[in-house]
Design a protein around this motif. Structure first.
Motif, PDB file in Angstrom:
ATOM      1  N   MET A 150       0.844  -1.040   0.049  1.00 40.44           N
ATOM      2  CA  MET A 150       0.029   0.190  -0.110  1.00 40.44           C
ATOM      3  C   MET A 150       0.670   1.260   0.044  1.00 40.44           C
ATOM      4  O   MET A 150       1.882   1.408   0.685  1.00 40.44           O
ATOM      5  CB  MET A 150      -0.949  -0.038   1.387  1.00 40.44           C
ATOM      6  CG  MET A 150      -1.937   1.385   1.265  1.00 40.44           C
ATOM      7  SD  MET A 150      -3.104   0.927   0.026  1.00 40.44           S
ATOM      8  CE  MET A 150      -4.002  -0.259   0.535  1.00 40.44           C
ATOM      9  N   THR A 151       0.621   2.243  -0.947  1.00 35.76           N
ATOM     10  CA  THR A 151       1.248   3.537  -0.885  1.00 35.76           C
ATOM     11  C   THR A 151       0.914   4.424   0.403  1.00 35.76           C
ATOM     12  O   THR A 151      -0.037   4.269   0.889  1.00 35.76           O
ATOM     13  CB  THR A 151       0.829   4.213  -2.280  1.00 35.76           C
ATOM     14  OG1 THR A 151       1.068   3.362  -3.272  1.00 35.76           O
ATOM     15  CG2 THR A 151       1.740   5.722  -2.439  1.00 35.76           C
ATOM     16  N   THR A 152       2.173   4.889   0.748  1.00 32.22           N
ATOM     17  CA  THR A 152       2.074   5.629   1.979  1.00 32.22           C
ATOM     18  C   THR A 152       1.643   7.201   1.291  1.00 32.22           C
ATOM     19  O   THR A 152       2.871   7.691   0.584  1.00 32.22           O
ATOM     20  CB  THR A 152       3.250   5.810   2.663  1.00 32.22           C
ATOM     21  OG1 THR A 152       3.730   4.659   3.261  1.00 32.22           O
ATOM     22  CG2 THR A 152       3.114   6.932   3.624  1.00 32.22           C
ATOM     23  N   GLN A 153       0.494   7.656   1.602  1.00 32.33           N
ATOM     24  CA  GLN A 153       0.148   8.988   1.060  1.00 32.33           C
ATOM     25  C   GLN A 153       0.926   9.997   1.742  1.00 32.33           C
ATOM     26  O   GLN A 153       1.408   9.993   2.949  1.00 32.33           O
ATOM     27  CB  GLN A 153      -1.317   9.332   1.390  1.00 32.33           C
ATOM     28  CG  GLN A 153      -2.124   8.486   0.366  1.00 32.33           C
ATOM     29  CD  GLN A 153      -3.444   8.818   0.364  1.00 32.33           C
ATOM     30  OE1 GLN A 153      -4.299   7.836   0.964  1.00 32.33           O
ATOM     31  NE2 GLN A 153      -3.876  10.108  -0.100  1.00 32.33           N
ATOM     32  N   THR A 154       1.098  11.074   0.789  1.00 29.95           N
ATOM     33  CA  THR A 154       1.863  12.034   1.343  1.00 29.95           C
ATOM     34  C   THR A 154       0.941  13.471   1.160  1.00 29.95           C
ATOM     35  O   THR A 154       0.469  13.802  -0.039  1.00 29.95           O
ATOM     36  CB  THR A 154       3.280  12.603   0.717  1.00 29.95           C
ATOM     37  OG1 THR A 154       4.281  11.340   0.767  1.00 29.95           O
ATOM     38  CG2 THR A 154       4.132  13.939   1.175  1.00 29.95           C
ATOM     39  N   TYR A 155       0.759  14.219   2.158  1.00 29.66           N
ATOM     40  CA  TYR A 155      -0.162  15.421   2.084  1.00 29.66           C
ATOM     41  C   TYR A 155       0.828  16.614   2.330  1.00 29.66           C
ATOM     42  O   TYR A 155       1.809  16.887   2.890  1.00 29.66           O
ATOM     43  CB  TYR A 155      -1.037  15.621   2.956  1.00 29.66           C
ATOM     44  CG  TYR A 155      -2.190  14.170   3.036  1.00 29.66           C
ATOM     45  CD1 TYR A 155      -3.363  14.528   2.384  1.00 29.66           C
ATOM     46  CD2 TYR A 155      -1.659  13.135   3.719  1.00 29.66           C
ATOM     47  CE1 TYR A 155      -4.025  13.291   2.220  1.00 29.66           C
ATOM     48  CE2 TYR A 155      -2.687  12.041   3.264  1.00 29.66           C
ATOM     49  CZ  TYR A 155      -3.704  12.272   2.853  1.00 29.66           C
ATOM     50  OH  TYR A 155      -4.677  11.125   2.404  1.00 29.66           O
ATOM     51  N   ARG A 209      -6.610   7.447  15.287  1.00 31.14           N
ATOM     52  CA  ARG A 209      -6.046   8.116  16.198  1.00 31.14           C
ATOM     53  C   ARG A 209      -4.622   7.739  15.855  1.00 31.14           C
ATOM     54  O   ARG A 209      -4.051   6.853  15.442  1.00 31.14           O
ATOM     55  CB  ARG A 209      -5.877   7.368  17.627  1.00 31.14           C
ATOM     56  CG  ARG A 209      -7.332   7.531  18.190  1.00 31.14           C
ATOM     57  CD  ARG A 209      -7.603   6.746  19.612  1.00 31.14           C
ATOM     58  NE  ARG A 209      -8.782   6.966  20.123  1.00 31.14           N
ATOM     59  CZ  ARG A 209      -9.266   7.880  21.126  1.00 31.14           C
ATOM     60  NH1 ARG A 209      -8.103   8.971  21.270  1.00 31.14           N
ATOM     61  NH2 ARG A 209     -10.496   7.996  21.715  1.00 31.14           N
ATOM     62  N   VAL A 210      -3.642   9.106  16.063  1.00 35.01           N
ATOM     63  CA  VAL A 210      -2.149   8.664  15.861  1.00 35.01           C
ATOM     64  C   VAL A 210      -1.459   8.247  17.118  1.00 35.01           C
ATOM     65  O   VAL A 210      -1.570   8.317  18.125  1.00 35.01           O
ATOM     66  CB  VAL A 210      -1.652  10.155  15.785  1.00 35.01           C
ATOM     67  CG1 VAL A 210       0.124  10.054  15.375  1.00 35.01           C
ATOM     68  CG2 VAL A 210      -2.107  10.911  14.584  1.00 35.01           C
ATOM     69  N   PHE A 236       7.240  14.673   7.901  1.00 35.98           N
ATOM     70  CA  PHE A 236       6.854  14.018   9.211  1.00 35.98           C
ATOM     71  C   PHE A 236       6.142  12.642   8.785  1.00 35.98           C
ATOM     72  O   PHE A 236       5.369  12.521   7.656  1.00 35.98           O
ATOM     73  CB  PHE A 236       5.864  14.587  10.095  1.00 35.98           C
ATOM     74  CG  PHE A 236       6.489  16.142  10.536  1.00 35.98           C
ATOM     75  CD1 PHE A 236       7.157  15.975  11.556  1.00 35.98           C
ATOM     76  CD2 PHE A 236       6.171  17.191   9.718  1.00 35.98           C
ATOM     77  CE1 PHE A 236       7.783  17.306  12.205  1.00 35.98           C
ATOM     78  CE2 PHE A 236       6.674  18.265  10.068  1.00 35.98           C
ATOM     79  CZ  PHE A 236       7.366  18.337  11.228  1.00 35.98           C
ATOM     80  N   HIS A 237       6.245  11.499   9.258  1.00 34.53           N
ATOM     81  CA  HIS A 237       5.706  10.344   9.294  1.00 34.53           C
ATOM     82  C   HIS A 237       4.744   9.983  10.155  1.00 34.53           C
ATOM     83  O   HIS A 237       5.442   9.974  11.688  1.00 34.53           O
ATOM     84  CB  HIS A 237       6.696   9.178   9.153  1.00 34.53           C
ATOM     85  CG  HIS A 237       6.256   7.847   8.639  1.00 34.53           C
ATOM     86  ND1 HIS A 237       5.735   7.028   9.588  1.00 34.53           N
ATOM     87  CD2 HIS A 237       6.127   7.116   7.747  1.00 34.53           C
ATOM     88  CE1 HIS A 237       5.514   5.937   9.079  1.00 34.53           C
ATOM     89  NE2 HIS A 237       5.765   5.951   7.855  1.00 34.53           N
ATOM     90  N   LEU A 238       3.586   9.658  10.026  1.00 29.76           N
ATOM     91  CA  LEU A 238       2.617   9.284  11.166  1.00 29.76           C
ATOM     92  C   LEU A 238       2.051   7.871  10.803  1.00 29.76           C
ATOM     93  O   LEU A 238       1.992   7.251   9.857  1.00 29.76           O
ATOM     94  CB  LEU A 238       1.428  10.090  11.010  1.00 29.76           C
ATOM     95  CG  LEU A 238       1.473  11.776  11.156  1.00 29.76           C
ATOM     96  CD1 LEU A 238       0.441  12.635  10.916  1.00 29.76           C
ATOM     97  CD2 LEU A 238       2.375  12.134  12.334  1.00 29.76           C
ATOM     98  N   THR A 239       1.909   7.235  12.222  1.00 26.18           N
ATOM     99  CA  THR A 239       1.210   5.841  12.057  1.00 26.18           C
ATOM    100  C   THR A 239       0.078   5.920  12.844  1.00 26.18           C
ATOM    101  O   THR A 239      -0.201   6.450  13.969  1.00 26.18           O
ATOM    102  CB  THR A 239       2.275   4.583  12.860  1.00 26.18           C
ATOM    103  OG1 THR A 239       3.417   4.918  12.123  1.00 26.18           O
ATOM    104  CG2 THR A 239       1.575   3.132  12.679  1.00 26.18           C
ATOM    105  N   GLY A 280      -2.927   1.056  11.821  1.00 28.73           N
ATOM    106  CA  GLY A 280      -1.636   0.643  10.963  1.00 28.73           C
ATOM    107  C   GLY A 280      -1.590   1.487   9.763  1.00 28.73           C
ATOM    108  O   GLY A 280      -0.413   1.399   9.206  1.00 28.73           O
ATOM    109  N   THR A 281      -2.512   2.186   9.129  1.00 27.33           N
ATOM    110  CA  THR A 281      -2.188   3.100   8.384  1.00 27.33           C
ATOM    111  C   THR A 281      -1.045   4.180   8.537  1.00 27.33           C
ATOM    112  O   THR A 281      -0.866   4.618   9.747  1.00 27.33           O
ATOM    113  CB  THR A 281      -3.445   3.802   7.972  1.00 27.33           C
ATOM    114  OG1 THR A 281      -4.629   3.172   7.516  1.00 27.33           O
ATOM    115  CG2 THR A 281      -3.173   5.077   6.872  1.00 27.33           C
TER     116      THR A 281
END
Length: 574
Positions: free
Chosen positions: A1-6, A80-81, A91-94, A98-99
């Motif tokens: 799954m691609t990690t989306q960037t905003y 929730r983060v 920044f990288h958020l989990t 699991g997303t």
């Protein structure tokens, strides 16, 4: 799954977070709001002292705010983060499901946690008839019997303040220090009764508070209780950002904690802004919304500065080639135009405009088959459509939830594409930009960069444009290239020179602007040649798909054309 960037991720979906997201969406930024659904004021009957929204239920305010953010292309999810950390230029958020998402900038509007005295039943009534703010709830309990539970040196002041809304106010000393003689005189002058002893419980009948119970068993009838909570900045899951947390004091007494920031919400951690109660714990809903608005504007300005810095660097690196070109200001979005400096080759632009002017519509308006196949399993994010033509691919992407930047050299094609998007109801999700990709390139990073039948020549050939496109792919993002292989079919059969552009599905791509007489003779690359020209290092890029396939197409006049097409799909490693 691609990690989306905003462009920006907002953590917290109350008034502050949604207001910030609204400004960012209206600034044409990709924005995600992550909301745990635990707004501090949800138990209250209504929001008060908020001009034009007085009395609106908090949940309704959130619902309306979400819709407004989504109107401008923003996304809102309930999650929730659980972990956050700096990651290169962002920044990288989990999340708790699991997303994983990436953000160039963060806006934290996480609010505070109210710590109440450990009195049984008190927390369950908080926000209903156990209150903390007279400006939020005083009018609703006016002229009723109000009790103040003392928890610190400011309790006398609190009792005198609530006296403004009722002449029946009792101060339960509970754990507060004994008032001074001067304070007793003030309380007596205002008719505020003082009761010794600790409060041990609340009395509730028919889901309505009716009194407070003291340690000795005595019950004092009261219709509402007021208590000053200890307001602590809520930063669950965000410890990895390293934000400082300071004590909030009033008259020398600690009343909570907060994350410090400048007047626009900028923190000491680069790229992180704050808004709402996490930075101003006693603030009301309207002040939180205002803070979110200011922080959103500040984030956009910071992103503008970064975009400009990259553009200057690209210019200095020789990306722009002004010889034989003119400077224009043209950007198409729906039926509106906005200023954007770009360089356009007059002759090339006129060629494409002439091609599109030959007919009211050149392509079918449907998306390219390769795009649909290869993008179907990707999570929608930001997409860049290189050579969008009449917008078939861009509109399809927008309908799937992507925020799209669609680029073409032809003003005629862009006008049609914008109308197509408006007719499809997705104009707000597509930014149509006019570029000669040999001279200028859209700013920003994208989760998908799509080049469908993009064939160029001259000072900036297709290979050079595609190499430039790789820099626009965000970590975890996808580069998708579809094209013809070998000798072009229009060169093999002169009577097919006025075909429909080589693919007849999507309606875009410079190759699709006009074949035959519009193109100089050239050999179209095989997938291996495409891969060799990109020179992408394996440690940074994963080659996901490399495919060559046959396709048969029947022209409107009945002639049959055989194509050899190829697909190259890369994923940039996170």
């Amino acid at each position: 799954m691609t990690t989306q960037t905003y462009d920006a991720v907002v953590v917290g979906g109350g008034a502050a977070g949604l207001s910030g997201a609204l400004v960012l969406g209206r600034s044409r930024r990709s924005v995600l709001v992550i909301d745990a659904g635990a707004q501090r004021n949800l138990p209250a009957d209504g929001v008060h002292a908020y001009l034009t929204r007085d009395g609106m239920p908090p949940a309704e305010l959130v619902a309306v705010g979400r819709k407004e953010v989504e109107t401008y292309g923003g996304a809102v999810i309930t999650a929730r983060v659980v972990a956050a950390r700096p990651d290169r230029d962002g920044f990288h958020l989990t999340l708790d499901d699991g997303t994983e998402v990436r953000a160039h900038r963060l806006l934290l509007a996480t609010g505070v946690t109210d710590e109440l005295p450990p009195i049984p039943g008190l927390a369950e009534r908080f926000g209903r008839d156990v209150l903390h703010c007279p400006y939020c709830h005083g009018w609703e309990v006016r002229d009723t019997a109000i009790g103040i539970i003392g928890v610190g040196p400011l309790s006398v002041e609190q009792a005198l303040l609530w006296r403004q809304w009722s002449d029946d106010v009792t101060l339960f000393l509970h754990t507060a220090p004994e008032p001074t003689d001067g304070q007793y005189e003030q309380l007596a002058a205002r008719g505020v009764a003082v009761v010794d002893g600790e409060v041990t419980g609340v009395v509730v009948a028919d889901d309505r508070l009716t009194g407070a119970t003291l340690a000795g068993g005595r019950t004092v009838p009261r219709d509402a209780l007021a208590v000053a909570s200890m307001m602590r900045a809520r930063l669950d899951g965000l410890a990895g950002l390293g934000l400082p947390v300071e004590e909030l004091a009033r008259d020398g007494h600690v009343i909570g904690t907060y994350v410090p920031g400048d007047p626009m919400g900028k923190t000491t951690v680069p790229g992180v802004w704050i808004a709402g109660n996490v930075s101003l714990p006693p603030g009301q809903v309207i002040s939180a919304a205002a803070a979110g608005t200011m922080a959103g504007a500040a984030i956009n300005m910071d992103l503008v500065a970064a975009d400009t810095r990259r553009a200057v660097e690209a210019r200095r690196a020789g990306v722009f080639s002004p010889e034989g070109e003119r400077t224009v200001s043209e950007r198409v979005t729906g039926d509106r135009r906005h200023g954007l400096e770009a360089t356009i080759n007059d002759e090339l632009a006129e060629t494409w405009d002439a091609r599109y002017s030959e007919s009211d519509r050149i392509w079918s308006g449907e998306p390219n088959g390769a795009l649909v196949k290869e993008v179907a399993d990707l999570t929608p994010g930001r997409a860049l459509d290189l050579g969008c033509g009449e917008g078939g691919d861009a509109v399809w992407l927008a309908r799937q939830g992507w925020t799209v930047t669609a680029v073409d050299i032809s003003g005629v094609a862009l006008e049609r594409a914008a109308q197509h998007a408006a007719d499809a109801g997705v104009a707000g999700r597509i930014d149509f930009q006019r570029h000669d990709l040999g001279a200028s390139f859209p700013d920003g990073e994208y989760d998908l960069v799509s080049a469908q039948f993009l064939h160029s020549w001259g000072d900036m050939p297709r290979e050079a444009i595609l190499r430039r496109a790789t820099a626009a792919v965000a970590p975890g993002g996808v580069l998708l290239i579809e094209g013809h292989s070998g000798a072009p079919h229009w060169e093999a059969a002169p009577d097919t020179k006025r075909g429909d552009g080589g693919h007849g599905e999507g309606g875009h791509g410079e190759e699709g602007h006009g074949e035959g007489a519009h193109h100089p003779p050239h050999e179209l690359p095989s997938p291996d040649q495409v891969i060799a020209s990109l020179q992408l290092p394996e440690e940074q890029w994963e080659l996901v798909v490399v495919d060559e396939h046959q396709r048969v197409r029947t022209l409107p006049d009945g002639r049959v054309i055989h194509h050899t097409d190829n697909t190259v799909k890369y994923r940039r490693r996170s």
